[in-house]
Design a protein around this motif. Structure first.
Motif, PDB file in Angstrom:
ATOM      1  N   VAL A 169       0.738  -1.198   0.144  1.00  0.00           N
ATOM      2  CA  VAL A 169      -0.213   0.187  -0.169  1.00  0.00           C
ATOM      3  C   VAL A 169       0.915   1.269  -0.075  1.00  0.00           C
ATOM      4  CG1 VAL A 169      -1.744   1.286   1.163  1.00  0.00           C
ATOM      5  CG2 VAL A 169      -1.920  -1.138   1.277  1.00  0.00           C
ATOM      6  N   ALA A 170       0.875   1.868  -1.225  1.00  0.00           N
ATOM      7  CA  ALA A 170       1.803   3.217  -1.284  1.00  0.00           C
ATOM      8  C   ALA A 170       1.270   4.482  -0.542  1.00  0.00           C
ATOM      9  CB  ALA A 170       2.221   3.389  -2.803  1.00  0.00           C
ATOM     10  N   LEU A 171       1.864   4.814   0.538  1.00  0.00           N
ATOM     11  CA  LEU A 171       1.235   5.882   1.031  1.00  0.00           C
ATOM     12  C   LEU A 171       1.752   7.360   0.814  1.00  0.00           C
ATOM     13  CD1 LEU A 171       0.630   4.401   4.712  1.00  0.00           C
ATOM     14  CD2 LEU A 171      -0.832   4.745   2.889  1.00  0.00           C
ATOM     15  N   GLY A 172       2.893   7.381   0.109  1.00  0.00           N
ATOM     16  CA  GLY A 172       3.404   8.535  -0.413  1.00  0.00           C
ATOM     17  C   GLY A 172       2.356   9.677  -1.154  1.00  0.00           C
ATOM     18  N   GLY A 173       2.484  10.607  -0.222  1.00  0.00           N
ATOM     19  CA  GLY A 173       1.437  11.745  -1.147  1.00  0.00           C
ATOM     20  C   GLY A 173       0.014  11.580  -0.840  1.00  0.00           C
ATOM     21  N   VAL A 174      -0.513  10.807  -0.082  1.00  0.00           N
ATOM     22  CA  VAL A 174      -2.061  10.553   0.456  1.00  0.00           C
ATOM     23  C   VAL A 174      -2.249  11.774   1.210  1.00  0.00           C
ATOM     24  CG1 VAL A 174      -3.770   9.021   1.329  1.00  0.00           C
ATOM     25  CG2 VAL A 174      -1.772   8.314   0.004  1.00  0.00           C
ATOM     26  N   ARG A 175      -3.162  12.411   1.016  1.00  0.00           N
ATOM     27  CA  ARG A 175      -3.694  13.357   1.917  1.00  0.00           C
ATOM     28  C   ARG A 175      -5.231  13.543   2.303  1.00  0.00           C
ATOM     29  NH1 ARG A 175       0.271  17.278   1.482  1.00  0.00           N
ATOM     30  NH2 ARG A 175      -1.161  19.104   2.500  1.00  0.00           N
ATOM     31  N   ASP A 176      -5.953  12.329   1.639  1.00  0.00           N
ATOM     32  CA  ASP A 176      -7.436  12.428   1.990  1.00  0.00           C
ATOM     33  C   ASP A 176      -7.547  11.096   3.017  1.00  0.00           C
ATOM     34  OD1 ASP A 176     -10.149  12.144   2.023  1.00  0.00           O
ATOM     35  OD2 ASP A 176     -10.391  11.843   0.026  1.00  0.00           O
ATOM     36  N   GLU A 177      -8.236  11.645   4.146  1.00  0.00           N
ATOM     37  CA  GLU A 177      -8.594  10.489   5.122  1.00  0.00           C
ATOM     38  C   GLU A 177      -9.308   9.105   4.634  1.00  0.00           C
ATOM     39  OE1 GLU A 177     -10.825  10.078   9.362  1.00  0.00           O
ATOM     40  OE2 GLU A 177     -10.418  12.179   8.388  1.00  0.00           O
ATOM     41  N   ALA A 178     -10.082   9.666   3.522  1.00  0.00           N
ATOM     42  CA  ALA A 178     -10.954   8.485   2.978  1.00  0.00           C
ATOM     43  C   ALA A 178     -10.087   7.519   2.296  1.00  0.00           C
ATOM     44  CB  ALA A 178     -12.029   9.208   1.987  1.00  0.00           C
ATOM     45  N   GLU A 179      -9.090   7.896   1.929  1.00  0.00           N
ATOM     46  CA  GLU A 179      -8.147   6.812   1.333  1.00  0.00           C
ATOM     47  C   GLU A 179      -7.969   5.533   2.284  1.00  0.00           C
ATOM     48  OE1 GLU A 179      -6.596   6.442  -1.780  1.00  0.00           O
ATOM     49  OE2 GLU A 179      -7.673   8.118  -2.727  1.00  0.00           O
ATOM     50  N   ILE A 180      -7.920   5.749   3.731  1.00  0.00           N
ATOM     51  CA  ILE A 180      -7.664   4.757   4.658  1.00  0.00           C
ATOM     52  C   ILE A 180      -8.933   4.257   5.203  1.00  0.00           C
ATOM     53  CG2 ILE A 180      -6.402   4.666   6.761  1.00  0.00           C
ATOM     54  CD1 ILE A 180      -4.644   5.299   4.389  1.00  0.00           C
ATOM     55  N   ARG A 181      -9.991   4.965   5.380  1.00  0.00           N
ATOM     56  CA  ARG A 181     -11.115   4.664   6.021  1.00  0.00           C
ATOM     57  C   ARG A 181     -12.184   4.190   4.902  1.00  0.00           C
ATOM     58  NH1 ARG A 181     -11.848   4.810  11.390  1.00  0.00           N
ATOM     59  NH2 ARG A 181     -10.339   6.178  12.687  1.00  0.00           N
ATOM     60  N   GLY A 182     -11.899   4.822   3.865  1.00  0.00           N
ATOM     61  CA  GLY A 182     -13.021   4.652   2.969  1.00  0.00           C
ATOM     62  C   GLY A 182     -13.953   5.840   2.910  1.00  0.00           C
ATOM     63  N   HIS A 183     -14.890   5.930   1.908  1.00  0.00           N
ATOM     64  CA  HIS A 183     -15.743   6.758   1.741  1.00  0.00           C
ATOM     65  C   HIS A 183     -17.347   6.397   2.133  1.00  0.00           C
ATOM     66  CE1 HIS A 183     -12.809   7.625  -1.535  1.00  0.00           C
ATOM     67  NE2 HIS A 183     -13.179   8.691  -1.637  1.00  0.00           N
ATOM     68  N   ARG A 184     -18.005   7.208   2.576  1.00  0.00           N
ATOM     69  CA  ARG A 184     -19.141   6.939   2.943  1.00  0.00           C
ATOM     70  C   ARG A 184     -20.094   6.673   1.708  1.00  0.00           C
ATOM     71  NH1 ARG A 184     -19.618   7.452   8.382  1.00  0.00           N
ATOM     72  NH2 ARG A 184     -18.258   9.141   9.453  1.00  0.00           N
ATOM     73  N   ARG A 185     -21.077   5.439   1.924  1.00  0.00           N
ATOM     74  CA  ARG A 185     -21.690   5.199   0.662  1.00  0.00           C
ATOM     75  C   ARG A 185     -22.919   6.182   0.189  1.00  0.00           C
ATOM     76  NH1 ARG A 185     -24.946  -0.398   1.736  1.00  0.00           N
ATOM     77  NH2 ARG A 185     -24.751   0.140   4.123  1.00  0.00           N
ATOM     78  N   THR A 186     -23.150   7.097   1.031  1.00  0.00           N
ATOM     79  CA  THR A 186     -23.745   8.198   0.538  1.00  0.00           C
ATOM     80  C   THR A 186     -23.128   8.824  -0.714  1.00  0.00           C
ATOM     81  OG1 THR A 186     -23.182   9.598   1.993  1.00  0.00           O
ATOM     82  CG2 THR A 186     -25.105   8.666   2.633  1.00  0.00           C
ATOM     83  N   TYR A 187     -22.008   8.935  -0.590  1.00  0.00           N
ATOM     84  CA  TYR A 187     -21.553   9.822  -1.889  1.00  0.00           C
ATOM     85  C   TYR A 187     -21.265   8.749  -3.352  1.00  0.00           C
ATOM     86  CZ  TYR A 187     -19.650  12.613   1.878  1.00  0.00           C
ATOM     87  OH  TYR A 187     -19.408  13.466   2.899  1.00  0.00           O
ATOM     88  N   VAL A 188     -21.325   9.574  -4.340  1.00  0.00           N
ATOM     89  CA  VAL A 188     -21.012   9.013  -5.813  1.00  0.00           C
ATOM     90  C   VAL A 188     -19.978   8.764  -5.958  1.00  0.00           C
ATOM     91  CG1 VAL A 188     -21.520   9.383  -7.942  1.00  0.00           C
ATOM     92  CG2 VAL A 188     -23.109  10.415  -6.590  1.00  0.00           C
ATOM     93  N   GLY A 189     -19.655   7.361  -6.446  1.00  0.00           N
ATOM     94  CA  GLY A 189     -18.335   6.923  -6.446  1.00  0.00           C
ATOM     95  C   GLY A 189     -17.546   6.429  -5.429  1.00  0.00           C
ATOM     96  N   ALA A 190     -18.384   6.298  -4.407  1.00  0.00           N
ATOM     97  CA  ALA A 190     -17.770   5.717  -3.063  1.00  0.00           C
ATOM     98  C   ALA A 190     -16.788   4.498  -3.034  1.00  0.00           C
ATOM     99  CB  ALA A 190     -18.885   5.541  -2.017  1.00  0.00           C
ATOM    100  N   LEU A 191     -15.832   4.381  -2.200  1.00  0.00           N
ATOM    101  CA  LEU A 191     -15.063   3.041  -2.599  1.00  0.00           C
ATOM    102  C   LEU A 191     -14.598   2.843  -1.012  1.00  0.00           C
ATOM    103  CD1 LEU A 191     -12.841   3.806  -5.540  1.00  0.00           C
ATOM    104  CD2 LEU A 191     -14.598   1.922  -5.510  1.00  0.00           C
ATOM    105  N   PRO A 192     -14.148   1.471  -0.623  1.00  0.00           N
ATOM    106  CA  PRO A 192     -13.771   1.392   0.594  1.00  0.00           C
ATOM    107  C   PRO A 192     -12.327   1.826   0.403  1.00  0.00           C
ATOM    108  CG  PRO A 192     -13.534  -0.902  -0.791  1.00  0.00           C
ATOM    109  CD  PRO A 192     -14.560   0.294  -1.471  1.00  0.00           C
ATOM    110  N   GLY A 193     -11.419   1.743   1.533  1.00  0.00           N
ATOM    111  CA  GLY A 193     -10.398   2.433   1.751  1.00  0.00           C
ATOM    112  C   GLY A 193      -9.344   1.299   1.288  1.00  0.00           C
ATOM    113  N   ARG A 194      -8.069   1.921   1.284  1.00  0.00           N
ATOM    114  CA  ARG A 194      -6.755   1.166   0.833  1.00  0.00           C
ATOM    115  C   ARG A 194      -6.601  -0.178   1.621  1.00  0.00           C
ATOM    116  NH1 ARG A 194      -2.170   4.734  -1.958  1.00  0.00           N
ATOM    117  NH2 ARG A 194      -3.585   6.427  -2.884  1.00  0.00           N
ATOM    118  N   ILE A 195      -7.011   0.045   2.873  1.00  0.00           N
ATOM    119  CA  ILE A 195      -6.854  -1.170   3.919  1.00  0.00           C
ATOM    120  C   ILE A 195      -7.585  -2.200   3.470  1.00  0.00           C
ATOM    121  CG2 ILE A 195      -6.648  -1.940   6.365  1.00  0.00           C
ATOM    122  CD1 ILE A 195      -4.472   0.078   5.418  1.00  0.00           C
TER     123      ILE A 195
END
Length: 771
Positions: A365-391
């Motif tokens: 899991v490449a973390l260099g340059g990651v600035r969005d918390e959702a990249e780790i915890r995932g997006h909530r399903r209410t958002y369009v294009g939501a995805l689970p986090g990198r973990i």
């Protein structure tokens, strides 16, 4: 004269014109004159035209609407002059006919090119009769004037053609405009075709779907087959009880939702993600400790501390399984290891070796340059294009719940208005919490306690303290010269031979050549530059007659002259220069500090070299110590009245930290007493106002840098003596390490016994340019 609004006539056109009062007067006057001719010119919004066309009246009558009209045939161009007085209500002007010029060869070539473009336009419109008419025109001027019929040309452009008597100029403009129109038409046609196909496809799919729905209804199978399939898949899947209940609730929502409900797609995507996760899949660890150590030794040279830690983990894991110990309080035997060190020392590749040793799946899991918390915890399903986090995606990719997950470049995680990813990693890496890790997208508890997390970092300063506290630090400080030679011989040379399409024996590298590259061609903690130089040597050697033996003497022809040579003796050849040791993001390095006395009697200290606040304070502390102990050190008070300039070369590189304090003190004393610092001596340590030498960090990296730079004697703080246990034995054998508690001990030993020459210029402030 007749001016027409919003229409431009060119020679050779036959058009009907509705007659208002002015037009009727002009036509009547023309019919009473010889030849029934009148001059027609456009009157557009911006201005009147300077040219017109001579037209003859062919027929006068009424249009289909019953209004008076006349049919006009246009002839040659005419340049409009001044107005004159004539009979009747018509407007009379003086006009000068524009004589036709015989076409040149270039004009004929342009006409042929323009004819091809016009034919292309007409073919797109399927105007075959017009194509025949255009093809029959031979005169370039007549062909250019057919543009009067072109609907894609604006009135302004047609007026431009009317006012351009030169045939070649008209044809050049027409070619350019027609090419632009064809390009735009092609794009427009493609878009229209794509849209039409998309609409037809949607209509066809809708029709087929409705027909399928009607057929299922007639057969009594009108329940949504896809929804039944999800329920069957959930019931058949090996899921934890809580996950199964949540999945069945979502299946119920899907069954109640219609096909047109937008939530149906989100629910299906969520169910697919849940069903794809390996909730109860685990690989069996390889608990053969001897075999595991053999795999680690075969993949990497040295790194004993890391290998010991992995073997210890395996030993404890095997003991727990043999005694059938269950998880205590929900906590498993997961571990979080932080591999910290300069680039090129093998941190990332070590993670792959650990996975191979354990027999586990490996995910990076490449973390260099990651600035969005959702990249780790995932997006909530209410958002369009939501995805689970990198973990979660890493667990899904691995196919097991106990993989080795490499969190690469954890020190380069940033934060902004989208959240703090480093804070989100706290739950992931905390053994007391990660057995119930909750991803925002899944919104389910995910057990990460059996995952072996390995994080890598180049520097530790940028890692938040709370995150750093949850990881077990293992430092990989770099390789000695002997280590680099061994790594090159056992790993790099075979790999680069394969990449250069060379077989063993076609190119042979001697031990002396490898040692020469390690000593004089690279100055790094890792081996990346070493490997690049080997690749360059093999590429050039492959072009020679094989077999080839690369010796130390052949390196200059293959990879150039040595890039690094010992420079301490040259830099410290005058008083006021001392050699320090520092740690950078690329590993350990030597640091030369220069001091100089300046003319003047106001005293003061100036520092340069892009130094941080801590380093500037060290310089001030060093000067204060020298002032306070001037008599003891043999420094005259008059010298301290002059301004002092302290400089750390390589000003383009930011530098900070307290460990240059003793080096600055030594440089100042060397300048003021006129005695050189011994060239073979390096030092590091923080200094206090009382002269105490305080401990610093990075001892191993600094000693490796001292050995690479050719130093033989190093001064360390006494409280750093335990750190020498981590330094390789061959480095300690190559260096004489003095542990000191007071800066006086360094000054007594580091300075040469006497000044290098009589009457040192350091004693004369007006000539103090020794730095």
């Amino acid at each position: 004269m007749l001016f027409l609004d919003d229409i431009v006539l060119l020679p050779g056109m036959v058009v009907p014109v509705e007659l208002d009062e002015a037009a009727q007067a002009a036509v009547d006057a023309a019919r009473t004159s010889a030849g029934s001719e009148l001059l027609i010119a456009p009157r557009l919004e911006d201005r009147y035209a300077s040219h017109g066309v001579v037209a003859s009246v062919k027929q006068v009558g009424k249009s289909r609407g019953g209004t008076p009209a006349a049919v006009l045939r246009t002839g040659e161009r005419a340049r409009i002059g001044s107005g004159v007085t004539g009979p009747g209500a018509a407007l009379w002007v003086e006009a000068e006919p524009v004589a036709a010029v015989a076409p040149t060869e270039h004009a004929r070539e342009l006409a042929a090119e323009y004819k091809k473009l016009v034919v292309s336009v007409l073919q797109r419109r399927e105007a075959w009769q017009v194509i025949d008419s255009v093809s029959a025109i031979d005169d370039p001027g007549d062909l250019a004037d057919t543009a009067g019929w072109a609907p894609y040309l604006t009135n302004d452009r047609k007026r431009d053609l009317l006012e351009t008597p030169d045939v070649e100029a008209r044809l050049e403009r027409l070619i350019e405009w027609t090419r632009d129109f064809l390009a735009e038409s092609e794009v427009s046609d493609k878009i229209e075709h794509d849209v039409r196909e998309s609409v037809e496809k949607r209509n066809r799919e809708y029709l087929l779907r409705e027909q399928l729905k009607a057929i299922r209804k007639e057969l009594g199978e009108d329940q949504a087959e896809g929804n039944d399939d999800y329920r069957a898949r959930v019931e058949a899947a090996d899921l934890p009880d809580g996950v199964r209940e949540a999945a069945l609730r979502e299946v119920g929502k899907l069954e109640r939702a219609g096909d047109q409900n937008p939530e149906a797609g989100w629910i299906r995507t969520w169910l697919d993600t849940v069903l794809d996760l390996p909730w109860n899949e685990r690989t069996t660890d390889n608990t053969d400790l001897a075999a595991a150590r053999a795999v680690l030794d075969a993949d990497h040279h040295g790194l004993d501390e890391v290998k010991d830690r992995i073997v210890e983990y395996l030993g404890v894991r095997a003991r727990r399984e043999s005694r059938h110990l269950e998880k205590i309080g929900g906590r498993g035997s997961g571990a979080v290891i932080l591999l910290a060190g300069p680039p090129g020392v093998g941190k990332t590749s070590l993670g792959e070796s650990v996975a191979r040793t354990l027999g586990r799946k490996f995910v990076r899991v490449a973390l260099g340059g990651v600035r969005d918390e959702a990249e780790i915890r995932g997006h909530r399903r209410t958002y369009v294009g939501a995805l689970p986090g990198r973990i979660v995606r890493a667990i899904k990719e691995s196919g097991s719940m106990n993989p080795v997950v490499l969190l690469d470049e954890v020190d380069k995680v940033g934060s902004d208005y989208r959240g703090d990813p480093a804070a989100a990693l706290l739950e992931v890496l905390d053994p007391a919490q990660n057995h119930t890790f909750r991803d925002h997208y899944l919104d389910l508890d995910l057990d990460l306690s059996d995952v072996l997390f390995i994080a890598t970092a180049n520097v530790l300063d940028t890692i938040p303290q709370a995150l750093f506290d949850r990881m077990e630090l293992i430092s990989i400080d770099g390789y000695t010269e002997s280590d680099k030679v061994a790594i090159a011989r056992d790993f790099l040379v075979p790999r680069q031979l394969e990449r250069a399409a060379l077989q063993t024996g076609e190119v042979t590298v001697t031990e002396e050549a490898l040692r020469e590259i390690a000593a004089n061609y690279t100055r790094e903690a890792g081996v990346r530059s070493f490997e690049r130089l080997l690749a360059k040597a093999f590429r050039k050697a492959a072009l020679k007659d094989l077999p080839v033996t690369v010796d130390a003497g052949d390196l200059k022809d293959l990879i150039g002259r040595p890039r690094f040579t010992p420079e301490s003796s040259e830099r410290t050849a005058v008083p006021g220069v001392a050699t320090g040791l520092a740690v950078t993001g690329m590993g350990g390095d030597v640091l030369f500090i220069e001091a100089s006395l300046l003319p003047g009697d106001k005293g003061g200290l100036s520092v340069t070299g892009q130094l941080g606040d801590v380093m500037k304070e060290s310089a001030q502390i060093a000067l204060s110590y020298v002032r306070a102990h001037a008599e003891e050190l043999g420094i005259s008070p008059e010298q301290l009245d002059h301004p002092i300039h302290l400089h750390v070369p390589a000003g383009a590189v930011p530098k900070d930290g307290p460990s240059a304090g003793v080096t600055m003190t030594t440089a100042l004393v060397s300048l003021l007493v006129g005695r050189n610092v011994r060239a073979e001596v390096g030092m590091t340590g923080e200094v206090s106002l009382t002269g105490r030498v305080l401990p610093i960090g990075g001892v191993k990296q600094k000693l490796l840098a001292a050995q690479r730079a050719g130093l033989t004697e190093v001064f360390l703080p006494q409280r750093n003596e335990p750190d020498l246990d981590e330094v390789p034995q061959d480095v300690l054998e190559a260096l004489t390490v003095h542990v000191v508690s007071d800066v006086r001990e360094i000054l007594r030993t580091a300075l040469e016994p006497s000044a290098p020459r009589t009457g040192s210029r350091a004693a004369h402030p007006a000539h103090s340019d020794v730095s």
